[in-house]
Write an enzyme that holds these catalytic residues in place. Structure first.
Site, PDB file in Angstrom:
ATOM      1  N   ASN A   1       0.824  -1.210   0.000  1.00 51.48           N
ATOM      2  CA  ASN A   1       0.000   0.000   0.000  1.00 51.48           C
ATOM      3  C   ASN A   1       0.857   1.257   0.000  1.00 51.48           C
ATOM      4  O   ASN A   1       0.569   2.215  -0.715  1.00 51.48           O
ATOM      5  CB  ASN A   1      -0.933   0.007   1.217  1.00 51.48           C
ATOM      6  CG  ASN A   1      -2.130  -0.898   1.032  1.00 51.48           C
ATOM      7  OD1 ASN A   1      -2.565  -1.126  -0.091  1.00 51.48           O
ATOM      8  ND2 ASN A   1      -2.671  -1.420   2.116  1.00 51.48           N
TER       9      ASN A   1
ATOM     10  N   ARG B   1      -9.678 -27.205  -0.925  1.00 43.70           N
ATOM     11  CA  ARG B   1     -10.577 -28.238  -1.441  1.00 43.70           C
ATOM     12  C   ARG B   1     -11.968 -27.653  -1.660  1.00 43.70           C
ATOM     13  O   ARG B   1     -12.310 -26.594  -1.124  1.00 43.70           O
ATOM     14  CB  ARG B   1     -10.632 -29.404  -0.454  1.00 43.70           C
ATOM     15  CG  ARG B   1      -9.238 -30.003  -0.199  1.00 43.70           C
ATOM     16  CD  ARG B   1      -9.277 -31.045   0.903  1.00 43.70           C
ATOM     17  NE  ARG B   1      -9.864 -30.527   2.130  1.00 43.70           N
ATOM     18  CZ  ARG B   1     -10.000 -31.216   3.250  1.00 43.70           C
ATOM     19  NH1 ARG B   1      -9.577 -32.472   3.297  1.00 43.70           N
ATOM     20  NH2 ARG B   1     -10.540 -30.677   4.320  1.00 43.70           N
TER      21      ARG B   1
ATOM     22  N   GLU C   1      -5.645  -7.723   5.529  1.00 47.93           N
ATOM     23  CA  GLU C   1      -5.014  -8.737   4.680  1.00 47.93           C
ATOM     24  C   GLU C   1      -5.057 -10.120   5.308  1.00 47.93           C
ATOM     25  O   GLU C   1      -4.359 -11.024   4.862  1.00 47.93           O
ATOM     26  CB  GLU C   1      -3.554  -8.350   4.378  1.00 47.93           C
ATOM     27  CG  GLU C   1      -2.586  -8.461   5.535  1.00 47.93           C
ATOM     28  CD  GLU C   1      -2.536  -7.211   6.413  1.00 47.93           C
ATOM     29  OE1 GLU C   1      -1.534  -7.014   7.098  1.00 47.93           O
ATOM     30  OE2 GLU C   1      -3.526  -6.449   6.416  1.00 47.93           O
TER      31      GLU C   1
ATOM     32  N   LYS D   1     -12.425 -29.279   6.935  1.00 50.35           N
ATOM     33  CA  LYS D   1     -12.958 -30.426   7.662  1.00 50.35           C
ATOM     34  C   LYS D   1     -11.930 -31.552   7.666  1.00 50.35           C
ATOM     35  O   LYS D   1     -11.996 -32.503   6.894  1.00 50.35           O
ATOM     36  CB  LYS D   1     -14.268 -30.899   7.044  1.00 50.35           C
ATOM     37  CG  LYS D   1     -14.994 -31.930   7.914  1.00 50.35           C
ATOM     38  CD  LYS D   1     -16.356 -32.273   7.357  1.00 50.35           C
ATOM     39  CE  LYS D   1     -17.086 -33.254   8.272  1.00 50.35           C
ATOM     40  NZ  LYS D   1     -18.415 -33.623   7.773  1.00 50.35           N
TER      41      LYS D   1
END
Length: 514
Positions: free
Chosen positions: A395, A419, A430, A437
């Site tokens: 930035n 996944r 950020e 799982k």
């Protein structure tokens, strides 16, 4: 009231409502587009000023060093002599002394290097060493102003031989004003510097009437061609950059398609922004007028960028208008279905979506984890907290607009590395969180490393490569949202403190503590 009167009333209500909504949405859209266009112009102006300011600073240092050299002082002490033989000998000495410097300057973007005597006569042009002696005061306001003020002057100016962004300095030796020296840049140099620092393409166009009245016609033929966007303008030739953000063929197509639309607008010499679509790609063109040193305005710098923000604003207007019509018709025809139920669903979706990255947001994370806690399934999941290393530098160096682009690309890279059933959220700034799982460390290592490597190997728009750090924790049945995030944060903190661009597991920290 009979059916015909009811139908007439309904139609009248729809027409009035649609007219009101159209006017209202159209005004909002105009304001939105104006703000977007102001942003483009401001951004282009900032980019140009950054390059020009840098060149001014660099040229000031270089000229100061040159004028401080004893051999150069000895030569310049005779710049105003009436002895033509002495003047020619000193011109040759100056040429020999500074030609290596000029060759080096050319490689750094400075292509115009010239000395003038105290009367404004060209003493030596390094880019045209055999062309000297002509008086420049009628055509070069910068030189005249330096003579009057004895201070350096900076600005765009057309000369007899070349036009350029001038950096003109007084030659003062032992408190005596001896003349002036300039070290300047053509748009070709400015274009390369802009292209190197910002992800745009650029062109420089100048009024034919203005240039024809100032510059030698042979020089015009050497440095300019008729602009593709208007027959009333010249376009400065420039050498191609190593990498083109937009191909020359595409820019040619854009100019041809846009030419009839902007023909009259160019004559006003006011900044404006327009968009155009080629195939499935949207482009935005910003036209920024450049004020010459003599206060006249006869030139534009044009930037080209792939961007659909204006197009999206227009689509948003039509989409909003369509939705408004649908709601009106639904309220009349399907009043009992109460369309506010549909509006509520839209509101909830927006409330759970991060506006910049389109990822799920913090509120949705809290909701999902609470659901897992309530269903006693939290211990089947793990948490990955990750962020961009040294994002503040992005930035600070490139601006928040580039920072926003980086955040979007970063979120896409990491999300695509997860996944299909894993959930990813923007935690804030950020920082991002992935809810996966599994509690198997091997699986978590593969997932986290895949994300880390994907970020490390990706070339972000407009900047160099970045890295990211990851903190991983496996949940247990006694965890709360706060305790789970705190553990992940501790792991992420350790990743930062131990070199960044790595994955740290909270469970490993516990082992170290023991």
């Amino acid at each position: 009231m009979n059916n015909n009167k009811k139908l007439f009333l309904y139609i009248l209500i729809i027409i009035i409502a649609e007219t009101f909504i159209y006017i209202f949405l159209n005004n909002i859209n105009y304001e939105k587009e104006d703000k977007i266009k102001e942003k483009y112009i401001s951004r282009l102006d900032t980019h140009i000023q950054a390059i020009l300011n840098s060149n001014e600073s660099i040229s000031s240092v270089i000229i100061s060093e040159i004028l401080s050299r004893k051999d150069i002082k000895n030569i310049l002490n005779n710049i105003n002599t009436q002895d033509e033989d002495l003047k020619n000998r000193n011109r040759e000495l100056l040429l020999n002394a500074l030609t290596p410097t000029f060759n080096s300057l050319k490689s750094h973007g400075f292509n115009q290097f010239q000395f003038h005597d105290k009367d404004g006569n060209s003493f030596l042009r390094f880019y045209g060493k055999n062309n000297f002696g002509d008086n420049l005061l009628d055509s070069r306001t910068t030189i005249k102003e330096v003579q009057n003020t004895k201070r350096a002057q900076f600005g765009f100016e057309v000369g007899k031989m070349q036009s350029g962004f001038r950096n003109v300095f007084p030659i003062i030796i032992d408190e005596e004003f001896l003349g002036t020296v300039e070290l300047s840049n053509s748009f070709d140099n400015i274009h390369h510097a802009l292209h190197k620092n910002f992800p745009y393409e650029y062109k420089f166009i100048i009024s034919k009437n203005y240039l024809n009245s100032s510059m030698d016609k042979n020089q015009i033929l050497e440095y300019y061609i008729t602009s593709a966007v208007s027959n009333n303008f010249y376009e400065e030739k420039f050498s191609q950059c190593d990498i083109n953000i937009i191909s020359k063929n595409t820019i040619d197509q854009i100019n041809i398609k846009l030419k009839p639309e902007i023909k009259d607008r160019l004559d006003d010499f006011k900044s404006f922004v327009t968009d155009i679509k080629l195939g499935d790609i949207d482009y935005v063109l910003s036209f920024l007028p450049i004020k010459s040193f003599d206060k006249s305005i006869n030139t534009y710098i044009i930037s080209y960028i792939k961007d659909d923000e204006i197009s999206e604003a227009k689509i948003s207007f039509y989409l909003n208008f369509f939705i408004a019509n649908l709601i009106i018709i639904s309220l009349i025809v399907l009043y009992l279905l109460r369309v506010n139920f549909l509006e509520k669903k839209i509101f909830i979706k927006k409330a759970y979506t991060d506006a910049l990255t389109n990822l799920l947001n913090r509120a949705k994370f809290n909701f999902d984890v609470n659901e897992l806690i309530n269903s006693e399934n939290l211990n089947e999941y793990s948490l990955i907290l990750y962020d961009i290393d040294f994002f503040k530098k992005v930035n600070d160096t490139y601006g928040h607009d580039v920072g926003d682009i980086v955040l979007k690309e970063f979120s896409n890279i990491t999300k695509n590395s997860l996944r299909k059933d894993d959930l990813v959220y923007r935690w804030g700034g950020e920082e991002f969180i992935a809810l996966v799982k599994t509690t198997l460390k091997d699986d978590l290592v593969k997932i986290s490393e895949k994300m880390r490597v994907a970020v490390e190997n990706y070339t972000f728009t407009g900047i160099k490569n970045l890295t990211s750090s990851f903190g991983v924790v496996c949940a247990n049945s006694s965890d709360t949202i706060d305790s789970l995030v705190k553990k992940a944060d501790e792991a992420l903190y350790t990743a930062k403190q131990t070199g960044r661009n790595r994955v740290v597991f909270y469970e490993d920290l516990e082992s170290l503590d023991k």
